[in-house]
Design a protein around this motif. Structure first.
Motif, mmCIF file in Angstrom:
data_model
loop_
_atom_site.group_PDB
_atom_site.id
_atom_site.type_symbol
_atom_site.label_atom_id
_atom_site.label_comp_id
_atom_site.label_asym_id
_atom_site.label_seq_id
_atom_site.Cartn_x
_atom_site.Cartn_y
_atom_site.Cartn_z
ATOM 1 N N ASN A 129 0.836 -1.212 0.000
ATOM 2 C CA ASN A 129 0.000 0.000 0.000
ATOM 3 C C ASN A 129 0.867 1.258 0.000
ATOM 4 O O ASN A 129 0.598 2.224 -0.717
ATOM 5 C CB ASN A 129 -0.919 0.020 1.220
ATOM 6 C CG ASN A 129 -1.983 -1.051 1.177
ATOM 7 O OD1 ASN A 129 -2.239 -1.637 0.122
ATOM 8 N ND2 ASN A 129 -2.618 -1.316 2.313
ATOM 9 N N VAL B 119 -7.651 -0.404 1.967
ATOM 10 C CA VAL B 119 -6.622 0.647 1.858
ATOM 11 C C VAL B 119 -5.883 0.522 0.519
ATOM 12 O O VAL B 119 -5.539 1.527 -0.103
ATOM 13 C CB VAL B 119 -5.635 0.570 3.042
ATOM 14 C CG1 VAL B 119 -4.529 1.610 2.898
ATOM 15 C CG2 VAL B 119 -6.368 0.762 4.360
ATOM 16 N N SER B 120 -5.657 -0.712 0.064
ATOM 17 C CA SER B 120 -4.983 -0.935 -1.224
ATOM 18 C C SER B 120 -5.796 -0.326 -2.363
ATOM 19 O O SER B 120 -5.264 0.383 -3.222
ATOM 20 C CB SER B 120 -4.793 -2.427 -1.483
ATOM 21 O OG SER B 120 -4.316 -3.099 -0.355
ATOM 22 N N SER C 192 -8.162 1.932 -2.159
ATOM 23 C CA SER C 192 -8.247 3.387 -1.986
ATOM 24 C C SER C 192 -6.975 4.076 -2.467
ATOM 25 O O SER C 192 -7.023 5.122 -3.124
ATOM 26 C CB SER C 192 -8.499 3.710 -0.512
ATOM 27 O OG SER C 192 -8.625 5.093 -0.323
ATOM 28 N N ALA C 193 -5.810 3.471 -2.139
ATOM 29 C CA ALA C 193 -4.523 4.051 -2.562
ATOM 30 C C ALA C 193 -4.408 4.066 -4.079
ATOM 31 O O ALA C 193 -3.939 5.043 -4.678
ATOM 32 C CB ALA C 193 -3.370 3.267 -1.956
ATOM 33 N N SER D 147 -11.835 5.713 0.287
ATOM 34 C CA SER D 147 -12.104 5.264 -1.085
ATOM 35 C C SER D 147 -13.236 6.064 -1.718
ATOM 36 O O SER D 147 -13.196 6.394 -2.905
ATOM 37 C CB SER D 147 -12.432 3.769 -1.106
ATOM 38 O OG SER D 147 -13.597 3.492 -0.354
#
Length: 695
Positions: A164, A192-193, A195-196, A228
């Protein structure tokens, strides 16, 4: 007296015993640490802990972490440095690394990391995210790549936390394809992945790709989180996608989150539905400053300055104090109206809100005065600045250029060079100033000095300025040759400059060459079609003019509605062509007729080539008379009486006939007429214009 002192002493002993009892266990100790909200209270607790309890690793790391979170990185580092018994514990080092990075001590975090191998401390999956965050903040790609290699060697490169951080780091360092590869190779992805990666798409302007990723995420049954949603809403550019996104927000019960509310409002405004944005705004029960600022900014970006200023006044009535971001949005709204009265009023508000004026606000006010046509006030702001950065200098230089004061712009540029190295923005400002003033030799010297003296590589914007400069002096073939020899691909601005020059010099052959590229590169810009159509019309090629207008319609490109505004005693009046809305229109048209007759006697001949409607010549002249520029000027002559100057603002490029007519009006009335159009300022005086009839 003695009994009182004895009681006090007993109380102190009792209090001390209670504190010792409280911190007798490590869990209680950690709980007390977390309850400290000031550095003073944390230091007092730290002292008590040292007197009553031997520090274990967990307590120690919590103390270091809390000192860092309260901004005291020196205390945190001192405590860390004295942890000899735990010096080889990776968790302790991670806590210290995080503290350094969170407090923006990025280089110290790198130095601390380099000590770990010498002490035989192996980094883990928590070590690398902190360091990669530091690399992303400093945009240090080489070090980020080395850390990626280290993570691979230690077996953590595919770990979700590390991956991430790698996605964000490569994106912020300008390597989106590498971010994409890291994401694609991840065996396991968290929210989180996703969203990043969506954020990386947003950062690089790949909005459609970002939305596709968001849809993939939903299809895989992953529930969106706040981050996100914020990234995905920022990617939305079409109304149907905005409605779909709004449904996702409602379905996931995120519509009560204030940040999401603001993002949704801005999303609809960005998609052209400012009405829906305002409807959402009105429905919010708790409007914070960000909410007000977002709606004001949305109005300013939608070219609705009066609504922006009205909302700003409502905000002040609600006793919400503006911050610099809000004031920048209001400045933008004022600059659209070009109202000097509003500019001065707003400047006073800014001074009251920020006695210590911020540089960014000072520069924005300077730019505002420039756009309101007052070089005098702008220069006062510039001269009174406590500090100037490259943006301040460039803005002042650009302002002189907009008003046709090329010599003054050059003088300021030479002053600046002695103090600050100019950047690419500064060179756009000075080259544009040379172009507006027709200073071809000086323009070439500035252009040549970019690489030679300052190592600044010319971009398409700089080449566009040079094409404009060559076009001004009639060197159209040289301008085309210059374009053909450019080391970078000519963008729309370059061909637009050539097309503008072709309009002035009536060169239809080169205009067609420029238009062929323009209508592919900038197909959504209505101004390109209108300009080419006007070139054909001015040369009597009406069939070609109609063809371009029809092409514009077939592509669904709509011409902006032209309007002209004028400020009378602090109130803004706006006119459109053929306007009948003003209650004094009968008087305005009557005075307009008299004025047209006066300038005809001075030699004015209406240029009916600017009217493409298939009507009689007399009707065409009447249509020209009713242009918004002329209506605003006549209204100013009626209302301003003995005042020496009239200031009007046109949202589009001023038309050729109105430009000619205004020169004659300035001559017969003896008034200075200042016109700000979408390109520059025109100062009309005694029958001439500061632009030298080139705009």
């Amino acid at each position: 007296m003695r009994s009182c002192r004895a009681l006090q002493a007993t109380a102190v002993v009792k209090s001390s015993l209670q504190l010792k009892l409280k911190i007798s266990t490590e869990d209680t100790c950690i709980s007390l640490i977390k309850q400290c909200h000031t550095l003073k209270s944390l230091k007092a607790l730290h002292a008590s802990i040292l007197r009553s309890l031997h520090l274990h690793l967990h307590s120690l790391t919590n103390l270091i972490s809390h000192y860092a979170s309260l901004g005291s990185i020196s205390y945190a580092y001192t405590l860390f440095s004295h942890c000899n018994s735990f010096s080889n514990d990776a968790f302790l080092w991670n806590v210290m690394l995080r503290g350094l990075v969170d407090n923006a001590h990025y280089h110290r975090s790198f130095l601390l990391y380099t000590r770990m191998p010498y002490l035989h401390i192996a980094p883990d999956n928590f070590t690398f995210p902190f360091l990669l965050k530091a690399c992303a903040s400093l945009r240090i790609l080489n070090l980020g790549s080395q850390l990626h290699a280290h993570a691979f060697l230690y077996g953590y490169s595919s770990h979700v936390f590390v991956a991430n951080s790698l996605i964000s780091m490569y994106d912020k360092c300008g390597l989106f394809p590498v971010s994409e590869r890291v994401f694609d190779k991840m065996r396991q992805r968290s929210i989180v992945s996703w969203s990043a990666m969506i954020g990386a798409c947003l950062q690089c302007g790949f909005h459609e790709q970002g939305l596709l990723l968001f849809t993939r995420m939903l299809d895989q049954g992953i529930k969106p989180n706040r981050a996100s949603i914020l990234n995905a809403t920022a990617c939305v550019r079409r109304e149907n996608a905005a409605h779909q996104m709004h449904r996702v927000i409602m379905d996931n019960v995120l519509d009560n989150d204030q940040s999401v509310q603001n993002a949704t409002m801005l999303m609809f405004a960005r998609c052209g539905r400012i009405d829906l944005a305002r409807s959402l705004f009105d429905g919010f029960t708790n409007k914070d400053l960000v909410c007000w600022a977002s709606m004001i900014d949305a109005y300013a970006r939608a070219d609705l300055p009066l609504e922006a200023l009205l909302l700003f006044n409502q905000m002040r009535l609600q006793c919400v104090l503006p911050d610099s971001i809000t004031l920048l949005a209001v400045i933008q709204a004022c600059s659209i109206l070009a109202s000097l009265h509003l500019a001065r009023t707003l400047h006073a508000v800014i001074f009251r809100c920020f006695l210590e004026c911020q540089l960014v606000l000072d520069t924005a006010v300077l730019d505002l005065y420039m756009k309101c046509g007052s070089l005098t006030y702008a220069r006062k702001v510039f001269d009174n600045m406590k500090g100037r950065n490259i943006i301040s200098w460039s803005t002042m230089i650009s302002g002189y250029g907009m008003h046709g004061h090329g010599k003054e712009a050059l003088h300021l540029f030479y002053q600046m060079k002695a103090l600050i190295k100019p950047d690419h923005v500064t060179f756009v400002s000075i080259l544009s100033a040379c172009s507006h003033a027709g200073l071809i030799n000086e323009g070439w010297e500035c252009f040549d000095s970019m690489v030679r003296d300052f190592g600044v590589t010319p971009t398409s914007e700089h080449y566009a300025c040079m094409v404009d400069l060559l076009g001004r002096v009639g060197q159209l073939n040289q301008a085309l040759e210059f374009i053909e020899k450019m080391p970078v691909r000519p963008e729309a601005g370059v061909w637009g400059a050539l097309l503008g020059a072709c309009r002035i010099h009536s060169n239809v052959e080169l205009a067609e060459i420029a238009a062929k590229s323009l209508l592919n590169l900038d197909a959504e810009n209505p101004g390109r079609y209108v300009l080419l159509s006007n070139i054909y019309a001015s040369l009597g090629k009406r069939r070609e003019a109609y063809r371009i207008r029809n092409l514009m319609k077939s592509r669904g490109v709509k011409k902006k509605v032209g309007w002209t505004s004028i400020e009378i005693k602090g109130k803004m009046y706006t006119f459109v062509a053929g306007d009948r809305a003003n209650p004094e229109m009968d008087l305005i048209y009557s005075e307009l007729g008299k004025l047209m007759e006066r300038i005809r006697q001075e030699g004015y001949i209406p240029d009916v080539s600017f009217v493409l409607h298939d009507v009689e010549g007399e009707t065409k002249e009447m249509m020209l008379y009713a242009h918004s520029e002329k209506l605003a000027i006549v209204f100013g002559l009626i209302k301003l009486g003995h005042e020496s100057s009239i200031r009007i603002t046109k949202n589009l490029r001023v038309c050729g006939d109105c430009h000619t007519a205004t020169k004659f009006i300035s001559k017969v009335t003896g008034k200075e007429i200042v016109v700000r159009d979408s390109q520059r300022f025109h100062h009309f005086m005694n029958g001439t214009c500061s632009c030298g009839d080139y705009w």
